[in-house]
Design a protein around this motif. Structure first.
Motif, PDB file in Angstrom:
ATOM      1  N   ASP A 184       6.879  -2.246   9.948  1.00 37.47           N
ATOM      2  CA  ASP A 184       6.668  -2.450   8.280  1.00 37.47           C
ATOM      3  C   ASP A 184       7.064  -3.868   8.023  1.00 37.47           C
ATOM      4  O   ASP A 184       7.602  -4.747   8.797  1.00 37.47           O
ATOM      5  N   GLY A 185       6.510  -4.444   7.106  1.00 32.09           N
ATOM      6  CA  GLY A 185       6.759  -5.791   6.351  1.00 32.09           C
ATOM      7  C   GLY A 185       6.051  -6.947   7.252  1.00 32.09           C
ATOM      8  O   GLY A 185       6.659  -8.031   7.491  1.00 32.09           O
ATOM      9  N   ILE A 186       4.848  -6.503   7.705  1.00 30.08           N
ATOM     10  CA  ILE A 186       4.212  -7.522   8.509  1.00 30.08           C
ATOM     11  C   ILE A 186       3.452  -8.347   7.672  1.00 30.08           C
ATOM     12  O   ILE A 186       3.548  -9.708   7.527  1.00 30.08           O
ATOM     13  N   SER A 187       2.474  -7.603   6.813  1.00 29.08           N
ATOM     14  CA  SER A 187       1.485  -8.671   6.145  1.00 29.08           C
ATOM     15  C   SER A 187       2.001  -8.805   4.564  1.00 29.08           C
ATOM     16  O   SER A 187       2.171  -8.005   3.845  1.00 29.08           O
ATOM     17  N   TYR A 243      11.719   5.300  -2.766  1.00 25.84           N
ATOM     18  CA  TYR A 243      10.880   6.547  -2.069  1.00 25.84           C
ATOM     19  C   TYR A 243      11.911   7.217  -1.123  1.00 25.84           C
ATOM     20  O   TYR A 243      12.378   6.784  -0.581  1.00 25.84           O
ATOM     21  N   ARG A 274      -2.362   0.971  11.250  1.00 25.38           N
ATOM     22  CA  ARG A 274      -1.844   0.064  12.234  1.00 25.38           C
ATOM     23  C   ARG A 274      -1.068   1.255  13.177  1.00 25.38           C
ATOM     24  O   ARG A 274      -0.740   2.155  12.781  1.00 25.38           O
ATOM     25  N   HIS A 318      -3.826   3.509   4.472  1.00 24.03           N
ATOM     26  CA  HIS A 318      -2.866   2.838   3.440  1.00 24.03           C
ATOM     27  C   HIS A 318      -3.341   1.323   3.641  1.00 24.03           C
ATOM     28  O   HIS A 318      -3.150   0.784   2.233  1.00 24.03           O
ATOM     29  N   MET A 322      -4.716  -0.904   0.601  1.00 23.11           N
ATOM     30  CA  MET A 322      -3.758  -1.870  -0.299  1.00 23.11           C
ATOM     31  C   MET A 322      -4.198  -3.278  -0.134  1.00 23.11           C
ATOM     32  O   MET A 322      -3.924  -4.180  -0.875  1.00 23.11           O
ATOM     33  N   ASN A 323      -5.091  -3.560   0.991  1.00 27.01           N
ATOM     34  CA  ASN A 323      -5.487  -5.067   1.205  1.00 27.01           C
ATOM     35  C   ASN A 323      -6.726  -4.881   1.555  1.00 27.01           C
ATOM     36  O   ASN A 323      -6.956  -4.772   3.245  1.00 27.01           O
ATOM     37  N   ARG A 325      -9.423  -6.676   2.680  1.00 22.82           N
ATOM     38  CA  ARG A 325      -9.582  -7.978   3.468  1.00 22.82           C
ATOM     39  C   ARG A 325     -11.202  -7.835   3.779  1.00 22.82           C
ATOM     40  O   ARG A 325     -11.400  -7.507   4.858  1.00 22.82           O
ATOM     41  N   ARG A 342       5.668  -8.234  -0.595  1.00 15.54           N
ATOM     42  CA  ARG A 342       6.693  -6.874  -0.246  1.00 15.54           C
ATOM     43  C   ARG A 342       7.798  -7.201   0.196  1.00 15.54           C
ATOM     44  O   ARG A 342       7.761  -8.153   1.270  1.00 15.54           O
ATOM     45  N   GLN A 365      12.711   4.422   1.600  1.00 15.92           N
ATOM     46  CA  GLN A 365      12.379   2.850   1.246  1.00 15.92           C
ATOM     47  C   GLN A 365      12.671   2.457  -0.015  1.00 15.92           C
ATOM     48  O   GLN A 365      12.263   3.244  -1.118  1.00 15.92           O
ATOM     49  N   PHE A 367      11.219   0.235  -2.105  1.00 14.72           N
ATOM     50  CA  PHE A 367       9.957  -0.542  -2.327  1.00 14.72           C
ATOM     51  C   PHE A 367      10.160  -1.731  -3.231  1.00 14.72           C
ATOM     52  O   PHE A 367      10.691  -1.334  -4.404  1.00 14.72           O
ATOM     53  N   LEU A 378       0.769  -3.234 -10.150  1.00 15.19           N
ATOM     54  CA  LEU A 378       1.264  -1.799  -9.648  1.00 15.19           C
ATOM     55  C   LEU A 378       0.292  -0.622 -10.450  1.00 15.19           C
ATOM     56  O   LEU A 378      -0.069   0.330  -9.865  1.00 15.19           O
ATOM     57  N   ILE A 402       0.962   6.878   0.524  1.00 20.41           N
ATOM     58  CA  ILE A 402       1.580   6.860  -1.103  1.00 20.41           C
ATOM     59  C   ILE A 402       0.981   7.715  -2.264  1.00 20.41           C
ATOM     60  O   ILE A 402       1.274   7.665  -3.288  1.00 20.41           O
ATOM     61  N   ASN A 429       5.450  10.373   0.730  1.00 19.87           N
ATOM     62  CA  ASN A 429       6.411   9.810   0.344  1.00 19.87           C
ATOM     63  C   ASN A 429       6.855   9.886  -1.304  1.00 19.87           C
ATOM     64  O   ASN A 429       5.665   9.863  -2.186  1.00 19.87           O
TER      65      ASN A 429
HETATM   66  C1  HEM Z   1       7.516   4.801   1.270  1.00 18.97           C
HETATM   67  C2  HEM Z   1       6.381   4.351   1.067  1.00 18.97           C
HETATM   68  C3  HEM Z   1       5.653   3.271   2.011  1.00 18.97           C
HETATM   69  C4  HEM Z   1       5.553   3.501   3.267  1.00 18.97           C
HETATM   70  C5  HEM Z   1       6.005   4.167   4.223  1.00 18.97           C
HETATM   71  C6  HEM Z   1       4.601   2.170   3.375  1.00 18.97           C
HETATM   72  C7  HEM Z   1       4.286   1.859   4.822  1.00 18.97           C
HETATM   73  C8  HEM Z   1       3.536   0.624   5.014  1.00 18.97           C
HETATM   74  C9  HEM Z   1       3.298   0.105   6.431  1.00 18.97           C
HETATM   75  C10 HEM Z   1       3.781   0.724   7.962  1.00 18.97           C
HETATM   76  C11 HEM Z   1       2.474  -0.962   6.346  1.00 18.97           C
HETATM   77  C12 HEM Z   1       1.812  -1.705   7.610  1.00 18.97           C
HETATM   78  C13 HEM Z   1       2.669  -2.790   7.821  1.00 18.97           C
HETATM   79  C14 HEM Z   1       2.395  -4.133   7.170  1.00 18.97           C
HETATM   80  O1  HEM Z   1       1.339  -4.510   7.074  1.00 18.97           O
HETATM   81  O2  HEM Z   1       3.314  -4.816   6.539  1.00 18.97           O
HETATM   82  C15 HEM Z   1       2.411  -1.159   4.729  1.00 18.97           C
HETATM   83  C16 HEM Z   1       1.660  -2.254   4.398  1.00 18.97           C
HETATM   84  C17 HEM Z   1       1.393  -2.285   3.212  1.00 18.97           C
HETATM   85  N1  HEM Z   1       1.905  -1.383   1.838  1.00 18.97           N
HETATM   86 FE1  HEM Z   1       2.947  -0.011   2.215  1.00 18.97          FE
HETATM   87  N2  HEM Z   1       4.100   1.813   2.421  1.00 18.97           N
HETATM   88  C18 HEM Z   1       4.764   2.263   1.361  1.00 18.97           C
HETATM   89  C19 HEM Z   1       4.717   2.149  -0.077  1.00 18.97           C
HETATM   90  C20 HEM Z   1       3.896   1.076  -0.689  1.00 18.97           C
HETATM   91  C21 HEM Z   1       3.679   0.790  -1.830  1.00 18.97           C
HETATM   92  C22 HEM Z   1       4.223   1.663  -3.116  1.00 18.97           C
HETATM   93  C23 HEM Z   1       2.740  -0.191  -1.951  1.00 18.97           C
HETATM   94  C24 HEM Z   1       2.238  -0.646  -3.227  1.00 18.97           C
HETATM   95  C25 HEM Z   1       1.847  -0.203  -4.432  1.00 18.97           C
HETATM   96  C26 HEM Z   1       2.391  -0.514  -0.665  1.00 18.97           C
HETATM   97  C27 HEM Z   1       1.552  -1.528  -0.406  1.00 18.97           C
HETATM   98  C28 HEM Z   1       1.270  -2.103   0.826  1.00 18.97           C
HETATM   99  C29 HEM Z   1       0.630  -3.188   1.013  1.00 18.97           C
HETATM  100  C30 HEM Z   1       0.100  -4.326  -0.096  1.00 18.97           C
HETATM  101  C31 HEM Z   1       0.559  -3.250   2.411  1.00 18.97           C
HETATM  102  C32 HEM Z   1      -0.072  -4.504   3.313  1.00 18.97           C
HETATM  103  C33 HEM Z   1      -1.119  -4.365   3.406  1.00 18.97           C
HETATM  104  C34 HEM Z   1      -1.899  -5.761   4.152  1.00 18.97           C
HETATM  105  O3  HEM Z   1      -1.836  -6.790   3.708  1.00 18.97           O
HETATM  106  O4  HEM Z   1      -2.600  -5.335   5.314  1.00 18.97           O
HETATM  107  N3  HEM Z   1       3.147   0.260   0.115  1.00 18.97           N
HETATM  108  N4  HEM Z   1       3.062  -0.044   4.279  1.00 18.97           N
END
Ligand code: HEM
Lengths: 451, 185
Positions: A184-187, A243, A274, A318, A322-323, A325, A342, A365, A367, A378, A402, A429
């Motif tokens: 996580d935390g890549i983009s 979460y 991913r 997900h 969320m993006n 692209r 993030r 997590q 968030f 949001l 989510i 979650n």
């Molecule tokens: C426990 C809850 C969540 C889990 C397990 C989760 C998991 C992940 C994972 C595995 C990624 C891919 C890694 C990355 O690109 O950094 C990701 C990306 C992302 N998540 Fe989540 N996420 C959660 C909650 C949320 C929430 C609440 C939001 C926003 C409302 C969110 C927004 C995003 C965004 C914006 C990305 C990057 C998309 C991109 O630029 O490609 N996530 N998340």
């Protein structure tokens, strides 16, 4: 770790914003590995709290030298109730956006925080909105973390102005996996004017005003920001959401809906967008590629433009929700307006894919999302992109990670020769609480301490 | 209305409903569509009345003339079931009505970056229009919006995207059926 550092190239000639006035959290990547503590406080006494704030000022970290990402950083933020309690003048308080003034729990209808995510099930500090201040200490080594945390604690240990409600330690190893075992935390979006030099192939930085108050955003629109100027400018807003991850339920769902572990891994990856390593499906559609996932030069250099039908990465995944692209859009929307930085942190241990029985432990997590328009963003993400399917041309289908699932619990996965439709997804979650916080600039913190 | 009148009207309505209403299995009930407006299923209504600037009506008619009365450009929005512009009171006022999917206010920023000129060309004819990029535009619209007293949607659970998708599926399916039914000679 040097890798992340390589990805984000700093060019001092590109700096056009006041990095030394902006809090570090907005621009610093989370270190890898990381160690940290989040703590939330209630203000008992405004005068005492302002004294503590004065004491704390020297250790609150600015975004200057964000690219070096050295040692430990300290972040300090206020909820609306906190700003009220510490004594902001009324016209200042009134200049904050409505959703911020109301607080996250009250905004539940706008956030689709319903069903299992309903604030009535939240932890009491969130439910009763008693949090006034949220702070974080984040470091790149255990030693730095402990030293800074001690320094931080020492500033208010003899003072009764602040009451510590809760504190939570967290951390992640070199791989930065979340409790599902996915990297996580890549983009994250980059900010224009921060000094970032984006290599070709990467996303263009976003206009400063999307993430820092007081600057023009996309479309060259400078949105109103909290007043007076010294209070609002160079500040931002933070989304804080806790979460609880139902990893065993997720694993069970994957097992029951696949014929073998490989197929299961594919289904899980399709839901996220991913693979576990972080390798994006668009670049590696059939199997995980650890080398790709580990490589910060490559693991985020992609778009969905050539995955027109979502056969590599489903529209419903997900990360595509969320993006998007450069995905084909079904509704007029500007994907650059709904980005979020993030800084989430994981708590609890990873559950391996073969474990399908819930051990009842807390894991998930915190968030943390940053945007100058955090509340609006949001609400948009939750309502339009995560808990609906119209933008993805998928009816009422929800984000598999989510979304708050309904009785259908649908997940659509384009495939050959026929699209696959999975049913009965659960809410994997669950929100346990959350709040909006204002991230004041360093000069705003000083201004507040002198009120 | 007296209690007696009330009971009488209720009774008449029940009778009318029973004899004329057909149950299509869809939920036609309405809820609020946010601060103003009504929603039925996925579809909301937005109804607004505003004063026009001097010459505003002429401009609007000209726009329709140039477009040949064809507003297909609105397809781009993706959520519009219909929209209607009516000039009232000797061309001094505009009545704007639309049936659309979901929320409009969540998308106002998107309109401001994606189709700012189009929005301002049309609504710039309205007295006091602040401009689509102005932060007060949401409130301006709300101030002129009137919540409908009645709202009915024939197929409330389908968005424009759903209808388009379903249409494509049916067209494809019919082609398969037609092909299968072809008599080879
Ligand atoms: C426990 C809850 C969540 C889990 C397990 C989760 C998991 C992940 C994972 C595995 C990624 C891919 C890694 C990355 O690109 O950094 C990701 C990306 C992302 N998540 Fe989540 N996420 C959660 C909650 C949320 C929430 C609440 C939001 C926003 C409302 C969110 C927004 C995003 C965004 C914006 C990305 C990057 C998309 C991109 O630029 O490609 N996530 N998340």
């Amino acid at each position: 770790m040097a890798l992340d550092f390589l990805k984000r190239i700093f060019n001092p000639n590109n700096v056009t914003i006041a990095l030394d006035d902006i809090q570090a959290l907005i621009l610093r990547s989370r270190p890898v590995p990381y160690y940290g503590t989040v703590a939330v406080f209630e203000i008992n006494d405004a005068t005492q709290a302002k004294l503590i704030l004065k004491e704390l000022l020297p250790i609150i970290t600015s975004a200057k030298d964000w690219h070096k990402n050295e040692g430990a950083s300290v972040t300090l933020t206020f909820t609306y109730k906190g700003l009220e309690k510490i004594g902001l003048p009324k016209d200042s308080l009134d200049s904050f956006p409505e959703a911020f003034r109301e607080g996250m729990a009250k905004r539940a209808p706008f956030l689709n925080d319903v069903g299992v995510n309903d604030p009535k099930y939240w932890e009491k500090d969130f439910k009763n909105a008693t949090i006034h201040i949220a702070a974080a200490v984040i470091a790149n080594s255990e030693e730095h973390w402990k030293t800074k945390l001690q320094e931080f604690r020492a500033k208010f240990s003899n003072n009764k102005g602040l009451k510590l409600l809760k504190s939570h330690d967290f951390g992640a190893t070199e791989e930065v996996k979340n409790v599902f075992g996915f990297r996580d935390g890549i983009s994250n979006p980059e900010i224009e004017g921060s000094g970032i030099d984006t290599p070709p192939g990467f996303d263009r930085p976003l206009k400063t005003g999307e993430f820092v108050l007081g600057y023009p955003g996309e479309g060259d629109i400078t949105k109103p920001y909290p007043q007076p100027d010294i209070l609002g400018k160079n500040g931002s807003f933070l989304i804080f959401r806790k979460y609880q991850s139902q990893v065993a339920d997720f694993n069970k769902y994957i097992q029951e809906n696949s014929r073998n572990p490989q197929e299961g891994e594919l289904l899980a990856a399709k839901m996220v967008g991913r693979w576990r390593s972080g390798a994006p499906l668009v670049l590696s559609p059939d199997k995980d590629d650890k080398e790709l996932g580990d490589d910060p030069h490559k693991n985020n250099a992609f778009s969905f433009k050539n995955d027109e039908f979502g056969k590599k990465c489903p529209f419903s995944s997900h990360i595509r929700r969320m993006n998007p692209r450069d995905s084909k859009t079904f509704v007029l929307e500007d994907e650059r307006l709904h980005r979020i930085i993030r800084r989430s942190v994981t708590f609890g241990d990873i559950v391996p894919p073969d474990v399908t029985k819930d051990d009842g432990k807390e894991r998930g997590q915190y968030f943390m999302g940053i945007s100058a328009n955090a509340m609006g963003t949001l609400e948009f993400l939750q309502k339009q992109w995560a808990n609906d399917g119209n933008s993805q041309n998928l009816g009422t289908e929800k984000d598999p990670m989510i979304g708050v699932q309904d009785s259908e619990g649908l997940f659509t996965m384009p495939a050959d020769p026929l699209v696959k439709r999975y049913r009965g997804l659960q809410t994997f979650n669950i929100v346990k609480g959350g709040e909006y916080c204002f991230i004041p600039s360093l000069s705003a913190l000083r201004w507040i301490s002198e009120l | 209305m007296s209690v007696l009148d009330n009971i009488k009207l209720t009774a008449e309505l029940v009778k009318a409903n029973f004899s004329e209403g057909i149950d299509d299995g869809y939920d036609h009930s309405t809820t609020s569509a946010g601060k103003k407006g009504l929603r039925s299923g996925r579809v909301s209504e937005l109804t607004a009345i505003a004063n026009l600037k001097p010459g505003g009506a002429e401009n609007l008619k000209k726009i329709m003339e140039i477009a040949n009365g064809n507003l297909k450009g609105a397809t781009k929005v993706g959520t519009l079931h219909d929209l209607r512009i009516v000039l009232l009171d000797n061309d001094t006022k505009i009545l704007f009505c639309t049936a659309y999917d979901g929320d409009w206010d969540a998308y106002i920023d998107d309109f401001a970056t994606k189709i700012p000129q189009l929005m301002d060309i049309i609504f710039g004819n309205v007295e006091g229009w602040p401009g689509i990029k102005d932060p007060s535009v949401k409130q301006f619209i709300l101030d002129h919006q009137i919540t409908a007293t009645g709202w009915y949607v024939g197929v409330p659970h389908l968005t424009v995207n759903d209808v388009r998708r379903n249409d494509k599926i049916i067209t494809g399916l019919n082609k398969v059926i037609d092909d299968a039914n072809k008599i080879e000679k």
